[in-house]
Design an enzyme around this catalytic site. Structure first.
Site, PDB file in Angstrom:
ATOM      1  CG  HIS A   1      40.481  43.826  43.627  1.00 63.68           C
ATOM      2  ND1 HIS A   1      40.485  45.054  43.032  1.00 63.68           N
ATOM      3  CD2 HIS A   1      41.781  43.446  43.687  1.00 63.68           C
ATOM      4  CE1 HIS A   1      41.721  45.406  42.747  1.00 63.68           C
ATOM      5  NE2 HIS A   1      42.523  44.446  43.132  1.00 63.68           N
TER       6      HIS A   1
ATOM      7  CD  GLU B   1      29.741  53.268  52.286  1.00 65.39           C
ATOM      8  OE1 GLU B   1      30.117  52.169  51.869  1.00 65.39           O
ATOM      9  OE2 GLU B   1      30.265  54.345  51.938  1.00 65.39           O
TER      10      GLU B   1
ATOM     11  CD  GLU C   1      33.118  50.043  54.729  1.00 59.52           C
ATOM     12  OE1 GLU C   1      34.235  50.558  54.693  1.00 59.52           O
ATOM     13  OE2 GLU C   1      32.593  49.472  53.746  1.00 59.52           O
TER      14      GLU C   1
ATOM     15  NE  ARG D   1      28.085  48.863  51.223  1.00 57.88           N
ATOM     16  CZ  ARG D   1      28.826  48.377  50.230  1.00 57.88           C
ATOM     17  NH1 ARG D   1      28.864  49.007  49.068  1.00 57.88           N
ATOM     18  NH2 ARG D   1      29.532  47.280  50.380  1.00 57.88           N
TER      19      ARG D   1
HETATM   20  C1  LIG Z   1      37.929  47.141  48.453  1.00 60.07           C
HETATM   21  C2  LIG Z   1      36.778  46.271  48.058  1.00 60.07           C
HETATM   22  C3  LIG Z   1      35.503  46.803  48.055  1.00 60.07           C
HETATM   23  C4  LIG Z   1      34.419  46.006  47.700  1.00 60.07           C
HETATM   24  N1  LIG Z   1      33.186  46.578  47.675  1.00 60.07           N
HETATM   25  C5  LIG Z   1      32.127  45.826  47.338  1.00 60.07           C
HETATM   26  C6  LIG Z   1      30.833  46.386  47.274  1.00 60.07           C
HETATM   27  O1  LIG Z   1      30.654  47.591  47.450  1.00 60.07           O
HETATM   28  N2  LIG Z   1      29.787  45.568  47.002  1.00 60.07           N
HETATM   29  C7  LIG Z   1      29.971  44.237  46.760  1.00 60.07           C
HETATM   30  O2  LIG Z   1      28.998  43.528  46.530  1.00 60.07           O
HETATM   31  N3  LIG Z   1      31.188  43.682  46.785  1.00 60.07           N
HETATM   32  C8  LIG Z   1      32.264  44.435  47.070  1.00 60.07           C
HETATM   33  N4  LIG Z   1      33.493  43.855  47.094  1.00 60.07           N
HETATM   34  C9  LIG Z   1      33.620  42.410  46.843  1.00 60.07           C
HETATM   35  C10 LIG Z   1      33.679  42.098  45.352  1.00 60.07           C
HETATM   36  O3  LIG Z   1      32.453  42.386  44.737  1.00 60.07           O
HETATM   37  C11 LIG Z   1      33.951  40.599  45.124  1.00 60.07           C
HETATM   38  O4  LIG Z   1      35.103  40.201  45.809  1.00 60.07           O
HETATM   39  C12 LIG Z   1      34.080  40.264  43.635  1.00 60.07           C
HETATM   40  O5  LIG Z   1      33.982  38.857  43.474  1.00 60.07           O
HETATM   41  C13 LIG Z   1      35.394  40.763  43.073  1.00 60.07           C
HETATM   42  O6  LIG Z   1      35.409  40.697  41.661  1.00 60.07           O
HETATM   43  P1  LIG Z   1      36.764  40.258  40.943  1.00 60.07           P
HETATM   44  O7  LIG Z   1      36.682  40.627  39.525  1.00 60.07           O
HETATM   45  O8  LIG Z   1      37.942  40.744  41.703  1.00 60.07           O
HETATM   46  O9  LIG Z   1      36.612  38.674  41.093  1.00 60.07           O
HETATM   47  P2  LIG Z   1      37.695  37.585  41.540  1.00 60.07           P
HETATM   48  O10 LIG Z   1      38.088  37.838  42.960  1.00 60.07           O
HETATM   49  O11 LIG Z   1      38.777  37.472  40.566  1.00 60.07           O
HETATM   50  O12 LIG Z   1      36.792  36.288  41.502  1.00 60.07           O
HETATM   51  C14 LIG Z   1      35.777  36.073  42.452  1.00 60.07           C
HETATM   52  C15 LIG Z   1      35.066  34.753  42.150  1.00 60.07           C
HETATM   53  O13 LIG Z   1      34.405  34.871  40.905  1.00 60.07           O
HETATM   54  C16 LIG Z   1      34.854  33.873  40.023  1.00 60.07           C
HETATM   55  N5  LIG Z   1      34.831  34.430  38.685  1.00 60.07           N
HETATM   56  C17 LIG Z   1      35.421  35.544  38.209  1.00 60.07           C
HETATM   57  N6  LIG Z   1      35.117  35.714  36.927  1.00 60.07           N
HETATM   58  C18 LIG Z   1      34.318  34.700  36.573  1.00 60.07           C
HETATM   59  C19 LIG Z   1      33.677  34.302  35.385  1.00 60.07           C
HETATM   60  N7  LIG Z   1      33.797  34.990  34.257  1.00 60.07           N
HETATM   61  N8  LIG Z   1      32.934  33.179  35.391  1.00 60.07           N
HETATM   62  C20 LIG Z   1      32.794  32.456  36.507  1.00 60.07           C
HETATM   63  N9  LIG Z   1      33.375  32.779  37.661  1.00 60.07           N
HETATM   64  C21 LIG Z   1      34.129  33.884  37.697  1.00 60.07           C
HETATM   65  C22 LIG Z   1      36.240  33.495  40.513  1.00 60.07           C
HETATM   66  O14 LIG Z   1      36.613  32.205  40.096  1.00 60.07           O
HETATM   67  C23 LIG Z   1      36.007  33.557  42.004  1.00 60.07           C
HETATM   68  O15 LIG Z   1      35.343  32.399  42.404  1.00 60.07           O
HETATM   69  C24 LIG Z   1      34.610  44.639  47.378  1.00 60.07           C
HETATM   70  C25 LIG Z   1      35.889  44.113  47.367  1.00 60.07           C
HETATM   71  C26 LIG Z   1      36.974  44.914  47.694  1.00 60.07           C
HETATM   72  C27 LIG Z   1      38.347  44.328  47.699  1.00 60.07           C
END
Ligand SMILES: Cc1cc2nc3c(=O)[nH]c(=O)nc-3n(C[C@H](O)[C@H](O)[C@H](O)COP(=O)(O)OP(=O)(O)OC[C@H]3O[C@@H](n4cnc5c(N)ncnc54)[C@H](O)[C@@H]3O)c2cc1C
Length: 577
Positions: A107, A297, A443, A445
């Site tokens: 995500h 926000e 947005e 914050r």
């Molecule tokens: C609708 C929406 C709202 C959001 N709101 C916020 C918010 O309010 N605040 C904010 O800060 N962010 C927000 N985000 C962004 C979000 O925090 C980042 O995209 C986050 O990385 C997503 O986590 P994920 O589990 O989907 O990671 P992924 O997208 O699966 O991975 C992201 C990165 O982390 C790496 N990774 C994942 N797990 C590990 C691990 N165990 N060890 C090493 N590397 C790893 C992956 O290889 C990749 O490089 C939002 C995203 C979306 C889509």
């Protein structure tokens, strides 16, 4: 965004020459990002991945990021059941010339996991953390040990049952902890006027809560990758706290503190001109609410004048008018797309109606204003997680840029005013040319910085690559204003518009008063027609925003801990060149 029928599957659609990239993106954006893990034919697996650790099941799995701008079909994936299995997989990958990409919930937006166009036969192995790396246990009354595959909702729920919580968190509950830490994920909170930090809490990013972490790293003596635990006071730990996917972390210990009840009041009655006014004017400014409550926000839909403005405040007991909420996600009207909005998005997606952006902007505002009333969610109260988490994956899938502007608390209103005034002026200028690059929202914050003292551990270090890393030159900066612009994927002129905005931010906030850094998970480094592409921003501006020596130190540690570049991709190679 509305059509979820099988016939619109992007893979099939892509084979149809009449299918446009835009249509593909919009359709892909509607699909869930949850990986589907289908066990592989063992004979095929054995042929393509010889000698793979026998006890780790292999799958073929599509990859799809949040908006479907980065997709791959049929990559090999696995879901190790323990950190030891993760190490086995990584050593296999190193010996066989594969790269390993940890996958949480996918995500995000930026190419940190895989890059666009990764072919199905690429030697890229996805390691899914969410199925098994989900342990949760209290190490002490103020420290929680968590597997990195645990979701933020599971983590916060677990903490709540022990009377613990965090001050701020990202809005979606389904992000994994590992994915969130990789990008210094944040919420929105600074201390209100007379507020003191509560022990165990931070106003910075989640990375600033880490006490120790266990990563898979190269061990020269062993001649292989091993699990190694780093305490927060170790130099190498500083590079691993926010590593952008250049490592693999299996487990962390986080500092946590007593949970608080939070009230969240939403309103749509303050004009943007007043909320985002230049400093010095009286009125209901964003900074005045920060003084009052510290947690805000603003969601400002394109071409509208009244932002959806949320203010959280610490409230030990339920205020009379507030509704007690016992679970998160209390804005159902944003989690399932109303017909009106879906119809408009559908018409725009059909390719010819991007000029409907102002109509979509006001429809989104109408939906929010009516929804807050209809669902009694304009004034809610409960344990912190119930108002901190408010986005479900069924929300409208938009693409986003993102920046953090570091400054002093006293400068927040100026930053907000200058940004919104530039944005408004450019949006109007584009509209005059019949161009509508933004159909979502702005947005805003505000958070504190990653003050390592918040970890309450002697010698704790600040994350090297967190956007909230305090500036060495400006110790007086204590605040970051987070700015995002959201629009539908494929919207014409969006990249050119977002490039103008980025160039403005990088120019306007690069002096003695403020400094802009990119938000890793979102869009940045815009050229006229592409994101994550501008060489100057990638190669010069970003390293400079952290300081060349800090950047070099982080890159050096990450390289030393993974000299064979098992954890990486072509984009990360460009970033850390
Ligand atoms: C609708 C929406 C709202 C959001 N709101 C916020 C918010 O309010 N605040 C904010 O800060 N962010 C927000 N985000 C962004 C979000 O925090 C980042 O995209 C986050 O990385 C997503 O986590 P994920 O589990 O989907 O990671 P992924 O997208 O699966 O991975 C992201 C990165 O982390 C790496 N990774 C994942 N797990 C590990 C691990 N165990 N060890 C090493 N590397 C790893 C992956 O290889 C990749 O490089 C939002 C995203 C979306 C889509």
């Amino acid at each position: 965004m509305t059509d979820r029928s099988a016939s619109n599957h992007p893979a099939e659609a892509a084979a149809d020459p009449s299918w446009s990239r835009r249509g593909f993106l919009l359709s892909a954006a509607a699909l869930a990002a949850i990986p589907v893990l289908i066990a592989a034919d063992p004979a095929v697996a054995a042929e393509e991945l010889p000698d793979f650790p026998a006890d780790v099941g292999l799958y073929r799995s599509a990859y799809r990021n949040w908006v479907g701008e980065i997709t791959a079909d049929g990559l090999w994936a696995c879901a190790p059941t323990s950190p030891v299995q993760v190490v086995d997989v990584v050593n296999w990958a190193w010996r066989h010339g594969w790269t390993v990409r940890a996958r949480g919930s996918s995500h995000g937006w930026s190419p940190l996991t895989i890059t666009a166009g990764t072919p199905a036969d690429a030697k890229v192995l996805l390691v899914d953390t969410a199925p098994h790396l989900t342990g949760l246990a209290l190490d002490s009354p103020s420290a929680v040990r968590a597997g990195t595959g645990v979701t933020l909702e599971a983590l916060l729920t677990y903490l709540e049952t022990h009377g613990l919580g965090v001050t701020a968190a990202p809005a979606p509950g389904d992000l994994t902890l590992g994915g969130a830490l990789a990008v210094d994920a944040h919420g929105t909170a600074v201390p209100a006027k007379d507020e003191e930090r509560t022990p165990g809490h931070t106003y910075g990013s989640l990375s600033n809560l880490v006490l120790s972490l266990t990563a898979v790293v190269w061990d020269e003596r062993a001649g292989s990758y091993v699990l190694r635990t780093y305490d927060r006071d170790e130099a190498d730990c500083a590079a691993l706290l926010t590593h952008l996917g250049r490592s693999l972390v299996t487990e962390v210990v986080l500092r946590v503190g007593a949970d608080a009840n939070l009230r969240c009041v939403s309103r749509t009655d303050i004009p943007a001109a007043e909320l985002f006014a230049a400093p010095g004017l009286d009125g209901r400014t964003l900074a005045s609410f920060l003084d009052e409550a510290g947690r805000v926000e603003a969601i400002w839909f394109a071409y509208t004048e009244f932002p959806w403005f949320k203010v959280w405040s610490v409230a030990p007991t339920k205020p009379l008018t507030a509704r007690h909420v016992t679970s998160p996600y209390n804005y159902p009207f944003t989690d399932s797309i109303p017909t009106l909005v879906a119809d408009l998005v559908g018409r725009m997606a059909s390719g010819a109606a991007w000029y409907l952006a102002p109509v979509l902007g006001s429809a989104q505002l109408d939906v929010a204003a009516a929804g807050l009333l209809a669902t009694l969610s304009a004034d809610i109260w409960g344990p912190s997680k119930n108002t901190l988490l408010y986005i479900r994956p069924t929300t409208l899938r938009l693409t986003a840029n993102g920046y953090a502007v570091l400054t002093t608390r006293a400068q927040v209103q100026r930053v907000v005013a200058e940004f919104t005034s530039f944005y408004r002026e450019r949006l109007t200028a584009y509209a005059a040319l019949g161009r509508f690059p933004v159909n979502g929202s702005v947005e805003i914050r505000v958070t504190g910085l990653d003050d390592p003292a918040d970890a309450e551990l002697d010698g704790a270090r600040a994350p090297l690559l967190s956007a909230l890393r305090p500036s060495e030159a400006h110790a007086e900066w204590d605040t970051a204003v987070w700015l995002d612009v959201l629009t539908l994927p494929g919207t014409p002129h969006a990249e050119a518009f977002l490039r103008e905005l980025e160039q403005f931010l990088l120019r306007a906030f690069d002096d003695e008063r403020a400094l802009a850094r990119v938000e890793w998970s979102k869009g940045w480094a815009y050229t006229e027609d592409a994101v994550w592409s501008d060489e100057e921003v990638l190669g010069t501006t970003i390293p400079a925003s952290f300081g060349e020596s800090v950047w070099g130190q982080a890159a050096g540690v990450l390289d030393r801990l993974d000299p064979h570049r098992v954890f990486g991709n072509a984009f990360l190679d460009r970033l850390f060149r």
